[in-house]
Design a protein around this motif. Structure first.
Motif, PDB file in Angstrom:
ATOM      1  N   TRP A  43       0.817  -1.207   0.000  1.00  0.00           N
ATOM      2  CA  TRP A  43       0.000   0.000   0.000  1.00  0.00           C
ATOM      3  C   TRP A  43       0.853   1.260   0.000  1.00  0.00           C
ATOM      4  N   LEU A  44       1.922   1.287   0.794  1.00  0.00           N
ATOM      5  CA  LEU A  44       2.803   2.454   0.824  1.00  0.00           C
ATOM      6  C   LEU A  44       3.495   2.655  -0.515  1.00  0.00           C
ATOM      7  N   ALA A  45       3.857   1.562  -1.172  1.00  0.00           N
ATOM      8  CA  ALA A  45       4.475   1.679  -2.502  1.00  0.00           C
ATOM      9  C   ALA A  45       3.497   2.329  -3.481  1.00  0.00           C
ATOM     10  N   GLY A  46       2.238   1.896  -3.421  1.00  0.00           N
ATOM     11  CA  GLY A  46       1.231   2.493  -4.282  1.00  0.00           C
ATOM     12  C   GLY A  46       0.972   3.942  -3.945  1.00  0.00           C
ATOM     13  N   LEU A  47       0.955   4.254  -2.649  1.00  0.00           N
ATOM     14  CA  LEU A  47       0.743   5.639  -2.229  1.00  0.00           C
ATOM     15  C   LEU A  47       1.877   6.531  -2.716  1.00  0.00           C
ATOM     16  N   ALA A  48       3.111   6.031  -2.636  1.00  0.00           N
ATOM     17  CA  ALA A  48       4.266   6.825  -3.081  1.00  0.00           C
ATOM     18  C   ALA A  48       4.189   7.107  -4.581  1.00  0.00           C
ATOM     19  N   ILE A  49       3.724   6.126  -5.350  1.00  0.00           N
ATOM     20  CA  ILE A  49       3.596   6.348  -6.791  1.00  0.00           C
ATOM     21  C   ILE A  49       2.470   7.333  -7.095  1.00  0.00           C
ATOM     22  N   GLY A  50       1.349   7.199  -6.387  1.00  0.00           N
ATOM     23  CA  GLY A  50       0.174   7.972  -6.757  1.00  0.00           C
ATOM     24  C   GLY A  50      -0.016   9.292  -6.058  1.00  0.00           C
ATOM     25  N   ILE A  51       0.676   9.553  -4.936  1.00  0.00           N
ATOM     26  CA  ILE A  51       0.392  10.732  -4.123  1.00  0.00           C
ATOM     27  C   ILE A  51       0.636  12.038  -4.879  1.00  0.00           C
ATOM     28  N   TYR A  52       1.591  12.026  -5.806  1.00  0.00           N
ATOM     29  CA  TYR A  52       1.829  13.275  -6.538  1.00  0.00           C
ATOM     30  C   TYR A  52       0.604  13.659  -7.356  1.00  0.00           C
ATOM     31  N   GLY A  53      -0.185  12.648  -7.788  1.00  0.00           N
ATOM     32  CA  GLY A  53      -1.396  12.946  -8.541  1.00  0.00           C
ATOM     33  C   GLY A  53      -2.411  13.704  -7.710  1.00  0.00           C
ATOM     34  N   LEU A  54      -2.509  13.364  -6.417  1.00  0.00           N
ATOM     35  CA  LEU A  54      -3.450  14.063  -5.534  1.00  0.00           C
ATOM     36  C   LEU A  54      -3.055  15.522  -5.367  1.00  0.00           C
ATOM     37  N   THR A  55      -1.796  15.782  -5.036  1.00  0.00           N
ATOM     38  CA  THR A  55      -1.383  17.177  -4.824  1.00  0.00           C
ATOM     39  C   THR A  55      -1.381  17.960  -6.136  1.00  0.00           C
ATOM     40  N   GLN A  56      -1.065  17.283  -7.247  1.00  0.00           N
ATOM     41  CA  GLN A  56      -1.137  17.937  -8.553  1.00  0.00           C
ATOM     42  C   GLN A  56      -2.572  18.384  -8.829  1.00  0.00           C
ATOM     43  N   ALA A  57      -3.536  17.500  -8.581  1.00  0.00           N
ATOM     44  CA  ALA A  57      -4.937  17.835  -8.832  1.00  0.00           C
ATOM     45  C   ALA A  57      -5.408  18.968  -7.938  1.00  0.00           C
ATOM     46  N   ILE A  58      -4.942  18.986  -6.680  1.00  0.00           N
ATOM     47  CA  ILE A  58      -5.358  20.030  -5.737  1.00  0.00           C
ATOM     48  C   ILE A  58      -4.821  21.402  -6.147  1.00  0.00           C
ATOM     49  N   PHE A  59      -3.570  21.449  -6.600  1.00  0.00           N
ATOM     50  CA  PHE A  59      -2.913  22.743  -6.842  1.00  0.00           C
ATOM     51  C   PHE A  59      -3.033  23.241  -8.276  1.00  0.00           C
ATOM     52  N   GLN A  60      -3.415  22.389  -9.213  1.00  0.00           N
ATOM     53  CA  GLN A  60      -3.363  22.793 -10.616  1.00  0.00           C
ATOM     54  C   GLN A  60      -4.267  23.977 -10.923  1.00  0.00           C
ATOM     55  N   ILE A  61      -5.536  23.897 -10.565  1.00  0.00           N
ATOM     56  CA  ILE A  61      -6.465  24.980 -10.879  1.00  0.00           C
ATOM     57  C   ILE A  61      -6.143  26.249 -10.093  1.00  0.00           C
ATOM     58  N   PRO A  62      -5.883  26.171  -8.775  1.00  0.00           N
ATOM     59  CA  PRO A  62      -5.517  27.407  -8.054  1.00  0.00           C
ATOM     60  C   PRO A  62      -4.271  28.095  -8.610  1.00  0.00           C
ATOM     61  N   LEU A  63      -3.253  27.316  -9.011  1.00  0.00           N
ATOM     62  CA  LEU A  63      -2.046  27.944  -9.555  1.00  0.00           C
ATOM     63  C   LEU A  63      -2.310  28.558 -10.925  1.00  0.00           C
ATOM     64  N   GLY A  64      -3.211  27.943 -11.698  1.00  0.00           N
ATOM     65  CA  GLY A  64      -3.584  28.549 -12.972  1.00  0.00           C
ATOM     66  C   GLY A  64      -4.255  29.892 -12.766  1.00  0.00           C
ATOM     67  N   ILE A  65      -5.155  29.957 -11.797  1.00  0.00           N
ATOM     68  CA  ILE A  65      -5.839  31.220 -11.491  1.00  0.00           C
ATOM     69  C   ILE A  65      -4.851  32.237 -10.914  1.00  0.00           C
ATOM     70  N   LEU A  66      -3.921  31.764 -10.054  1.00  0.00           N
ATOM     71  CA  LEU A  66      -2.915  32.662  -9.485  1.00  0.00           C
ATOM     72  C   LEU A  66      -2.049  33.282 -10.577  1.00  0.00           C
ATOM     73  N   SER A  67      -1.741  32.528 -11.609  1.00  0.00           N
ATOM     74  CA  SER A  67      -0.892  33.057 -12.685  1.00  0.00           C
ATOM     75  C   SER A  67      -1.577  34.187 -13.446  1.00  0.00           C
TER      76      SER A  67
END
Length: 452
Positions: A43-67
């Motif tokens: 499970w931790l191996a899977g979390l390490a592979i996939g966790i960047y997708g969660l933070t990417q999804a969270i920050f993508q739209i706000p950073l686009g608006i910030l730009s």
């Protein structure tokens, strides 16, 4: 395009490439590396592979608006620095939880939306589609190269060397932003390439677009889950050392790419995108069930792996096209931003859910789960409406025409072949969907700005 536009396009595509290459190189090798760490679990191996997708999804739209507010370059440079920081944390880690932290930080450097918006700031309206297409192609090529280069880099320096290389790639991206890309004369909200918060509700209320968001979520969930177990299968069941995994990836990726091209052309040129999408989804289900049943047989696994990527490559190419077709002409950029966030959420779900299933039911369970989830997408896709095959156009308008925007809108809509119109006074352009076969180009040209 002029020489400046080609330079901007190449530089922005390279920024995308170095970032995505750094993320993709880890996929084919991390599952095996995780087994060497003392606190590792599936499970931790899977979390390490996939966790960047969660933070990417969270920050993508706000950073686009910030730009839109503080400028593209500061956000892109800041995002790449955060990405580099995450790479350093992961490279120095000696435990799974620290790698998870590093991967989460990597995802926080979400620069996709600001990069697309910068392209729209610097590229003339009539050439934006070409630039976006080149950037999109770059992402696909980065995926294939990352899957092949990752095992080779791992052979010489291990997984930490991949993270260090990722850091260097991020710094090279910053150099491109600073030295190769000019500052835009002005920063605008572009309806075709940027995320506009006023349109988020409209995009989320579109049922067809919601179905496409489900589709890309599931596609990347399944792909990520597969790579949690495939490297282990290659090495432990088929006796193929990790340094030679590229010998599987290279023919599969090239073969699937060549075999999917005719399907992509047929989908667009012959207007068969919906039935072929359903066929490609069935292909995914068949491939997953085949891998579940015969993953211990090298030939069987290779054929199933090839079938999977034929379907994956086709869907990866046509799903964004369908988003453009289903979205309103003035919400395309926002719809694509939500679609992209759904893709990254799928990566997170594939890593975390696939890791749990692998822990409880092993590799066969992961493939069966993937087949079942792909079947859900098939049921969702069956209710997709037939798309319209109109072409997007951006027309630079004579500023004098904006004295009466409603009259301008109605006049453009009255041009034979123009099917949808959105007038953007701040950009001095009109966003159109047109039927190329019936378009009266000369009538449309009469609206163009003299300097266009």
């Amino acid at each position: 395009m002029n020489s400046l536009e080609w330079r901007v396009t190449a530089s922005l595509a390279a920024i995308y490439a170095v970032r995505m290459l750094g993320l993709f190189m880890i996929l084919p090798v991390f599952a095996l590396y995780a087994e060497t760490l003392p606190d590792s679990t599936p499970w931790l191996a899977g979390l390490a592979i996939g966790i960047y997708g969660l933070t990417q999804a969270i920050f993508q739209i706000p950073l686009g608006i910030l730009s839109d507010k503080i400028g593209r370059k500061p956000v892109i440079i800041g995002g790449l620095l955060v990405f580099a920081l995450g790479s350093a944390v992961a490279a120095l880690a000696h435990s799974m939880w620290v790698i998870v932290l590093g991967r989460a930080i990597q995802g926080m450097g979400a620069v996709a939306a600001p990069t697309m918006a910068l392209a729209a700031d610097l590229i003339r309206e009539e050439h934006r589609v070409r630039t976006m297409g080149i950037i999109g192609l770059t992402i696909g090529v980065s995926f294939m190269l990352g899957m092949i280069i990752g095992p080779l880099v791992n052979q010489f320096g291990g997984v930490p060397s991949i993270f260090w290389l990722t850091l260097l790639l991020a710094l090279s991206g910053i150099a491109l932003v600073v030295f190769a890309i000019p500052n835009p004369a002005r920063t605008l909200q572009h309806r075709d390439a940027g995320i506009m918060k006023d349109y988020l509700g409209k995009a989320l209320a579109n049922v067809a677009l919601l179905r496409m968001n489900v589709g890309v979520f599931i596609l990347h969930l399944v792909m990520t889950a597969n790579f949690l177990v495939l490297p282990t299968i290659f090495e432990q069941e088929l006796g193929l050392p990790s340094s030679e995994h590229w010998k599987v990836y290279l023919p599969v990726f090239l073969g699937s790419f060549l075999l999917s091209i005719p399907l992509i052309i047929m989908a667009e040129k012959q207007h068969k995108i919906r039935p072929l999408l359903l066929m490609a989804t069935v292909l995914l289900i068949v491939a997953e069930l085949a891998m579940a049943a015969g993953h211990a047989n090298a030939t069987w696994l290779f054929v199933a792996f090839l079938l999977f990527f034929i379907g994956f490559n086709f869907l990866e190419a046509v799903q964004p096209s369908l988003v453009a077709k289903y979205s309103a002409v003035n919400t395309k950029g926002t719809a694509m931003g939500i679609f992209s966030s759904s893709q990254f959420l799928g990566i997170f779900a594939g890593g975390s859910l696939g890791g749990m299933v692998n822990h409880e039911w092993g590799v066969t369970g992961v493939f069966v789960l993937s087949a079942a989830i792909a079947a859900v997408w098939l049921l969702v896709a069956l209710k997709l409406p037939p798309p319209t095959f109109y072409t997007s156009r951006i027309v630079k308008l004579d500023p004098l025409l904006f004295s009466d925007k409603q009259r301008l809108h109605d006049a453009l809509l009255a041009v034979p072949g123009v099917k949808e119109v959105a007038v953007a006074a701040d950009e001095c352009v009109a966003y159109l969907k047109v039927d190329k076969a019936s378009l009266d180009q000369s009538a449309l040209d009469a609206f163009s700005s003299p300097s266009a």
